[in-house]
Scaffold this motif. Structure first.
Motif, short mmCIF file in Angstrom:
data_model
loop_
_atom_site.label_atom_id
_atom_site.label_comp_id
_atom_site.label_asym_id
_atom_site.label_seq_id
_atom_site.Cartn_x
_atom_site.Cartn_y
_atom_site.Cartn_z
N TYR A 1 4.53 4.97 7.80
CA TYR A 1 3.12 5.04 7.93
C TYR A 1 2.44 4.24 6.47
O TYR A 1 2.41 4.92 5.55
CB TYR A 1 3.30 5.87 8.49
N PRO A 2 1.51 3.29 7.06
CA PRO A 2 0.21 3.54 6.12
C PRO A 2 -0.35 3.82 5.95
O PRO A 2 -0.46 5.08 7.13
CB PRO A 2 -0.03 1.85 6.80
N PRO B 1 6.74 0.07 10.71
CA PRO B 1 7.94 -0.95 10.38
C PRO B 1 8.96 0.15 9.69
O PRO B 1 8.13 1.36 9.00
CB PRO B 1 7.76 -1.80 8.96
N ARG B 2 9.90 0.04 9.32
CA ARG B 2 10.73 0.65 8.54
C ARG B 2 11.25 0.17 7.52
O ARG B 2 11.15 -0.96 7.55
CB ARG B 2 11.89 1.24 9.60
N ASN B 3 11.84 1.15 6.33
CA ASN B 3 11.86 0.51 5.15
C ASN B 3 13.85 0.27 5.72
O ASN B 3 14.49 0.19 6.37
CB ASN B 3 12.31 1.92 3.80
N LYS B 4 14.54 -0.03 4.24
CA LYS B 4 15.56 -0.71 4.30
C LYS B 4 16.97 0.25 4.94
O LYS B 4 18.15 0.08 5.66
CB LYS B 4 16.29 -1.20 3.03
N SER B 5 16.72 1.71 4.29
CA SER B 5 17.08 3.21 4.79
C SER B 5 16.93 3.28 6.44
O SER B 5 17.42 4.49 7.04
CB SER B 5 17.09 4.12 3.87
N ASP C 1 0.73 -1.13 -0.51
CA ASP C 1 0.03 0.05 -0.53
C ASP C 1 1.14 1.08 0.24
O ASP C 1 2.23 1.05 0.40
CB ASP C 1 -0.51 0.69 1.41
N ASP C 2 0.23 2.12 -0.19
CA ASP C 2 1.05 4.03 -0.02
C ASP C 2 0.83 4.01 1.10
O ASP C 2 0.53 3.81 2.04
CB ASP C 2 -0.19 4.62 -0.87
N VAL C 3 3.00 4.28 1.46
CA VAL C 3 2.61 5.14 2.59
C VAL C 3 3.47 5.75 3.05
O VAL C 3 4.24 6.72 1.78
CB VAL C 3 4.20 3.34 3.38
N LEU C 4 3.47 6.54 4.20
CA LEU C 4 3.41 8.07 4.51
C LEU C 4 5.41 8.15 4.87
O LEU C 4 5.42 7.01 6.12
CB LEU C 4 2.45 8.31 4.70
N THR C 5 5.70 9.21 5.42
CA THR C 5 6.84 9.33 5.45
C THR C 5 5.94 9.69 7.35
O THR C 5 5.10 10.56 7.13
CB THR C 5 8.19 10.50 5.30
N ILE C 6 6.97 9.90 7.86
CA ILE C 6 6.71 10.62 9.51
C ILE C 6 6.43 12.25 8.98
O ILE C 6 5.39 13.23 9.71
CB ILE C 6 7.24 10.87 10.99
N GLY C 7 6.98 12.62 8.36
CA GLY C 7 6.94 13.88 7.61
C GLY C 7 5.00 14.68 6.73
O GLY C 7 4.65 15.41 7.12
#
Length: 143
Positions: free
Chosen positions: A43-44, A34-38, A2-8
Motif C-alpha cells: 500500500y502506498p 499492487p502486489r510484490n513478487k511474493s 515510494d515507501d510502501v506498507l503491508t496490510i498489517g
C-alpha cells in the motif's frame, strides 16, 4: 519507489483491523494495491490518509454509501471540493445522530425508572418492573 506498507502496517497506522481494510477494498472504498513478487499487497503511503478518512466517517456513523459519496466529493482528481454537498451530507448525518441521541435518552430514562421501581433491601414495596415494562409511557402505576 515510494515507501510502501503491508496490510498489517496500514492497519496499525490507521487504527483499524486488517479485515476492515479488506472489507473497504471489497466495497470499493479503496483500490486494491499492487502486489510484490511474493504476492504481498503493498500500500502506498497515500492510503493512510484515505483509510483514516473512512474510519473517521464510520466513527461518526456514516453508512458505507455516504462514505463512498464523501470520498468522491473530497478526493476527486483535480477538482475542488463541493462544500455545499458535503455540508448537506453532514447535516443529514447530524440529524440521524440527534434522533439516536433522543432514543438513547428515552431508554436511559426508562432504565432509571426501572431502577427506582425495584424494592429496596427491606422488601416492603412491590417491584414495579413488570408494570413499567407493560406501560407504554414507562410510568409506574401508583397504587
Amino acid at each position: 519507489m515510494d515507501d510502501v506498507l503491508t496490510i498489517g502496517q496500514l492497519a496499525q497506522r490507521t487504527g483499524i483491523g486488517v479485515s476492515a481494510i479488506r472489507f473497504y477494498e471489497q466495497k470499493g472504498l479503496i483500490d486494491g494495491p499492487p502486489r510484490n513478487k511474493s504476492g504481498y499487497r503493498l500500500y502506498p503511503q497515500k492510503y493512510v490518509e484515505r483509510v483514516r478518512f473512512i474510519k473517521n466517517c464510520r466513527d461518526l456513523g456514516f453508512p458505507l454509501r455516504s462514505v463512498s459519496e464523501l470520498l468522491k466529493l473530497c478526493y476527486p482528481e483535480s477538482v475542488q471540493i463541493e462544500c455545499a454537498v458535503v455540508q448537506e451530507r453532514v447535516q443529514k448525518q447530524y440529524e440521524v445522530v440527534l434522533k439516536q441521541f433522543d432514543e438513547l435518552n428515552r431508554q436511559r430514562e426508562k432504565l432509571e425508572k426501572l431502577l427506582d421501581a425495584c424494592p429496596q433491601a427491606d422488601g416492603e414495596d412491590e417491584c414495579g418492573f413488570l408494570q413499567i415494562m407493560l406501560d407504554e409511557t414507562g410510568n409506574p402505576c401508583n397504587g
